[in-house]
Design a protein around this motif. Structure first.
Motif, mmCIF file in Angstrom:
data_model
loop_
_atom_site.group_PDB
_atom_site.id
_atom_site.type_symbol
_atom_site.label_atom_id
_atom_site.label_comp_id
_atom_site.label_asym_id
_atom_site.label_seq_id
_atom_site.Cartn_x
_atom_site.Cartn_y
_atom_site.Cartn_z
ATOM 1 N N ASP A 263 8.078 6.992 -11.564
ATOM 2 C CA ASP A 263 9.616 6.271 -12.068
ATOM 3 C C ASP A 263 9.377 5.410 -12.784
ATOM 4 O OD1 ASP A 263 8.319 6.954 -8.625
ATOM 5 O OD2 ASP A 263 10.186 7.726 -9.220
ATOM 6 N N ALA A 264 10.361 4.634 -12.244
ATOM 7 C CA ALA A 264 10.689 2.950 -13.310
ATOM 8 C C ALA A 264 9.467 1.722 -12.794
ATOM 9 C CB ALA A 264 11.889 2.976 -13.438
ATOM 10 N N PHE A 265 9.300 1.002 -13.632
ATOM 11 C CA PHE A 265 9.096 -0.056 -13.452
ATOM 12 C C PHE A 265 9.685 -0.583 -12.852
ATOM 13 C CE2 PHE A 265 4.834 1.286 -15.006
ATOM 14 C CZ PHE A 265 5.074 1.534 -16.081
ATOM 15 N N GLU A 266 9.679 -1.571 -11.632
ATOM 16 C CA GLU A 266 10.925 -2.072 -10.794
ATOM 17 C C GLU A 266 10.737 -3.194 -11.038
ATOM 18 O OE1 GLU A 266 10.992 -0.980 -6.886
ATOM 19 O OE2 GLU A 266 13.149 -1.150 -6.034
ATOM 20 N N ILE A 267 9.718 -3.379 -10.935
ATOM 21 C CA ILE A 267 9.361 -5.343 -10.277
ATOM 22 C C ILE A 267 8.387 -5.361 -11.735
ATOM 23 C CG2 ILE A 267 9.129 -7.167 -8.606
ATOM 24 C CD1 ILE A 267 11.704 -5.454 -7.756
ATOM 25 N N TRP A 268 8.453 -6.742 -12.290
ATOM 26 C CA TRP A 268 6.990 -7.010 -12.488
ATOM 27 C C TRP A 268 7.072 -8.121 -12.260
ATOM 28 C CZ3 TRP A 268 6.600 -4.403 -18.007
ATOM 29 C CH2 TRP A 268 6.967 -3.235 -18.058
ATOM 30 N N GLY A 269 5.752 -9.004 -12.717
ATOM 31 C CA GLY A 269 5.348 -10.401 -12.764
ATOM 32 C C GLY A 269 5.474 -10.785 -13.863
ATOM 33 N N GLN A 270 5.651 -12.356 -13.637
ATOM 34 C CA GLN A 270 5.545 -13.325 -15.035
ATOM 35 C C GLN A 270 5.290 -12.853 -16.157
ATOM 36 O OE1 GLN A 270 8.491 -14.583 -15.565
ATOM 37 N NE2 GLN A 270 9.621 -13.158 -14.399
ATOM 38 N N ASP B 154 0.267 -1.136 -0.194
ATOM 39 C CA ASP B 154 0.040 -0.205 0.197
ATOM 40 C C ASP B 154 0.868 0.888 -0.501
ATOM 41 O OD1 ASP B 154 -1.628 -0.662 3.208
ATOM 42 O OD2 ASP B 154 0.731 0.163 2.566
ATOM 43 N N ASP B 155 2.488 1.083 0.126
ATOM 44 C CA ASP B 155 3.111 2.657 -0.234
ATOM 45 C C ASP B 155 3.225 2.312 -1.921
ATOM 46 O OD1 ASP B 155 4.507 2.145 2.343
ATOM 47 O OD2 ASP B 155 3.079 3.528 2.261
ATOM 48 N N TYR B 156 2.827 1.140 -2.748
ATOM 49 C CA TYR B 156 3.327 1.951 -4.022
ATOM 50 C C TYR B 156 2.144 1.860 -5.517
ATOM 51 C CZ TYR B 156 7.599 1.092 -1.936
ATOM 52 O OH TYR B 156 9.256 0.929 -1.498
ATOM 53 N N ALA B 157 2.258 2.756 -6.130
ATOM 54 C CA ALA B 157 1.823 2.621 -7.257
ATOM 55 C C ALA B 157 1.924 1.476 -7.893
ATOM 56 C CB ALA B 157 1.806 4.066 -8.249
ATOM 57 N N MET B 158 0.637 1.000 -8.851
ATOM 58 C CA MET B 158 0.624 -0.533 -9.641
ATOM 59 C C MET B 158 0.670 -0.259 -10.688
ATOM 60 S SD MET B 158 2.399 -2.357 -6.919
ATOM 61 C CE MET B 158 2.323 -4.198 -8.285
ATOM 62 N N HIS B 159 1.275 -1.024 -11.936
ATOM 63 C CA HIS B 159 0.984 -0.883 -13.328
ATOM 64 C C HIS B 159 0.398 -1.846 -14.149
ATOM 65 C CE1 HIS B 159 2.216 3.457 -13.393
ATOM 66 N NE2 HIS B 159 2.353 3.002 -12.194
ATOM 67 N N TRP B 160 -0.718 -2.400 -15.330
ATOM 68 C CA TRP B 160 -0.093 -3.201 -15.608
ATOM 69 C C TRP B 160 -0.233 -2.138 -17.430
ATOM 70 C CZ3 TRP B 160 -2.084 -7.923 -14.610
ATOM 71 C CH2 TRP B 160 -2.860 -8.160 -13.258
ATOM 72 N N VAL B 161 1.339 -3.134 -17.881
ATOM 73 C CA VAL B 161 2.072 -3.026 -18.836
ATOM 74 C C VAL B 161 1.606 -4.480 -20.242
ATOM 75 C CG1 VAL B 161 3.950 -3.025 -20.214
ATOM 76 C CG2 VAL B 161 3.091 -1.856 -17.997
ATOM 77 N N ARG B 162 1.312 -4.381 -21.279
ATOM 78 C CA ARG B 162 1.006 -5.664 -21.851
ATOM 79 C C ARG B 162 1.761 -6.274 -23.360
ATOM 80 N NH1 ARG B 162 -4.622 -4.235 -24.579
ATOM 81 N NH2 ARG B 162 -4.281 -2.606 -25.801
ATOM 82 N N LEU C 259 0.565 -10.522 -23.336
ATOM 83 C CA LEU C 259 0.671 -11.558 -22.297
ATOM 84 C C LEU C 259 0.423 -9.990 -21.401
ATOM 85 C CD1 LEU C 259 2.040 -13.383 -20.569
ATOM 86 C CD2 LEU C 259 4.295 -12.560 -21.038
ATOM 87 N N TYR C 260 -0.087 -10.158 -20.269
ATOM 88 C CA TYR C 260 -0.113 -9.156 -19.199
ATOM 89 C C TYR C 260 0.535 -8.908 -17.992
ATOM 90 C CZ TYR C 260 -3.681 -7.145 -22.075
ATOM 91 O OH TYR C 260 -5.009 -6.760 -23.038
ATOM 92 N N TYR C 261 1.094 -7.526 -18.074
ATOM 93 C CA TYR C 261 2.581 -7.651 -17.144
ATOM 94 C C TYR C 261 1.951 -7.049 -15.819
ATOM 95 C CZ TYR C 261 5.916 -10.062 -19.520
ATOM 96 O OH TYR C 261 6.841 -11.036 -20.200
ATOM 97 N N CYS C 262 1.754 -7.404 -14.394
ATOM 98 C CA CYS C 262 2.120 -6.104 -13.288
ATOM 99 C C CYS C 262 2.832 -5.624 -12.937
ATOM 100 C CB CYS C 262 0.915 -7.067 -12.169
ATOM 101 S SG CYS C 262 1.343 -6.514 -10.846
ATOM 102 N N ALA C 263 3.073 -4.766 -13.010
ATOM 103 C CA ALA C 263 4.634 -3.771 -12.527
ATOM 104 C C ALA C 263 4.185 -3.110 -11.436
ATOM 105 C CB ALA C 263 5.001 -3.329 -13.923
ATOM 106 N N LYS C 264 5.495 -2.665 -10.180
ATOM 107 C CA LYS C 264 5.562 -1.936 -9.350
ATOM 108 C C LYS C 264 6.270 -0.573 -9.964
ATOM 109 C CE LYS C 264 8.039 -1.866 -4.891
ATOM 110 N NZ LYS C 264 8.837 -0.703 -5.524
ATOM 111 N N VAL D 30 -0.539 0.309 -19.994
ATOM 112 C CA VAL D 30 -2.247 -0.703 -20.460
ATOM 113 C C VAL D 30 -2.467 1.022 -19.162
ATOM 114 C CG1 VAL D 30 -4.294 -1.971 -20.163
ATOM 115 C CG2 VAL D 30 -2.289 -2.553 -20.949
ATOM 116 N N SER D 31 -2.281 0.629 -18.051
ATOM 117 C CA SER D 31 -3.285 1.226 -16.555
ATOM 118 C C SER D 31 -2.676 1.262 -15.893
ATOM 119 C CB SER D 31 -4.502 0.599 -16.545
ATOM 120 O OG SER D 31 -5.150 1.699 -15.067
ATOM 121 N N GLY D 32 -2.696 2.057 -14.451
ATOM 122 C CA GLY D 32 -1.773 2.176 -13.620
ATOM 123 C C GLY D 32 -3.069 3.463 -12.694
ATOM 124 N N ILE D 33 -2.184 2.575 -11.146
ATOM 125 C CA ILE D 33 -3.000 3.393 -10.068
ATOM 126 C C ILE D 33 -2.419 3.604 -8.634
ATOM 127 C CG2 ILE D 33 -4.016 0.878 -9.049
ATOM 128 C CD1 ILE D 33 -6.814 2.002 -8.065
#
Lengths: 106, 123
Positions: B108-115, B30-38, B93-98, B48-51
């Motif tokens: 900021d940059a997308f520091e961490i990505w899911g698979q 809950d400290d970080y914005a999160m995004h979807w990248v495809r 392929l839809y990635y979740c990214a922090k 794609v989208s961010g929150i």
């Protein structure tokens, strides 16, 4: 909308220096981030804020940004650096990626 | 270990709906914005989208605005993407990214990505 332009491919011999460019209108006024993506893997951040290198990324990776071009420089290129590289920035709070550059190590 | 794990992808017909999920671990979600990248097959990355961390700021790419809805549940360390009226061009392929820094959004940059989780749109 903001457009980032990258060369589709760059080739370099092992041990040499690779430079991957990312062009955009007055891109030097924005912060640019760079990602490396190897086949079948998720992207990995290699440079943030034009030239900041996260922990775990070799010092061989560096970045610069001025005018209309940002550049990712990879010194002493290794076979393991072969990958797709993407630049990215934010424009009006929307993420923008370059089209990607395939780095081939000959 | 910091980790993002996506799920929910699958085969859907054009015009159909799908809900993607991303569960985070190893950091204070809950400290970080999160995004979807495809990434469409053989193509480049597309945001794609961010929150934002507190859901106050939400953004969408023009290509999905009005069809996709992003949300987060900080109590469950989870991020979601509700996708409606799916089109062939949404297949990717839809990635979740922090995002990298605390309490920021869209800088900021997308520091961490899911698979990633694959969405296939086909009849």
């Amino acid at each position: 909308s903001y457009v980032l332009t990258q060369p589709p491919s760059v080739s370099v011999a092992p041990g040499k220096t690779a430079r991957i460019t990312c062009g955009g209108n007055n891109i030097g006024r924005k912060s640019v981030h760079w990602y490396q993506q190897k086949p079948g893997q998720a992207p990995v951040m290699v440079i943030s804020y034009d030239g900041d290198r996260p922990s775990g990324i070799p010092e061989r990776f560096s970045g610069s940004n001025s005018g209309n071009t940002a550049t990712l420089t990879i010194s002493r290129v290794e076979v393991g650096d072969e990958a797709d590289y993407y630049c990215q920035l934010w424009d009006s709070s929307r993420g923008v990626f370059g089209g990607g550059t395939k780095l081939t190590v000959l | 270990e910091v980790q993002l794990v996506e799920s929910g992808g699958g085969l859907v017909q054009p015009g159909g709906s799908l809900r993607l999920s991303c569960v985070a671990s190893g950091f204070t979600f809950d400290d970080y914005a999160m995004h979807w990248v495809r990434q469409a097959p053989g193509k480049g990355l597309e945001w794609v989208s961010g929150i934002s961390w507190n859901s106050d700021t939400i953004g969408y790419a023009d290509s999905v605005k009005g069809r996709f809805t992003i949300s987060r549940d900080n109590a469950k360390n989870s991020l979601s993407l509700q996708m409606n009226s799916l089109r062939a061009e949404d297949m990717a392929l839809y990635y979740c990214a922090k995002e990298e820094e605390k309490h920021s959004y869209g800088s900021d940059a997308f520091e961490i990505w899911g698979q990633g989780t694959m969405v296939t749109v086909s009849s």
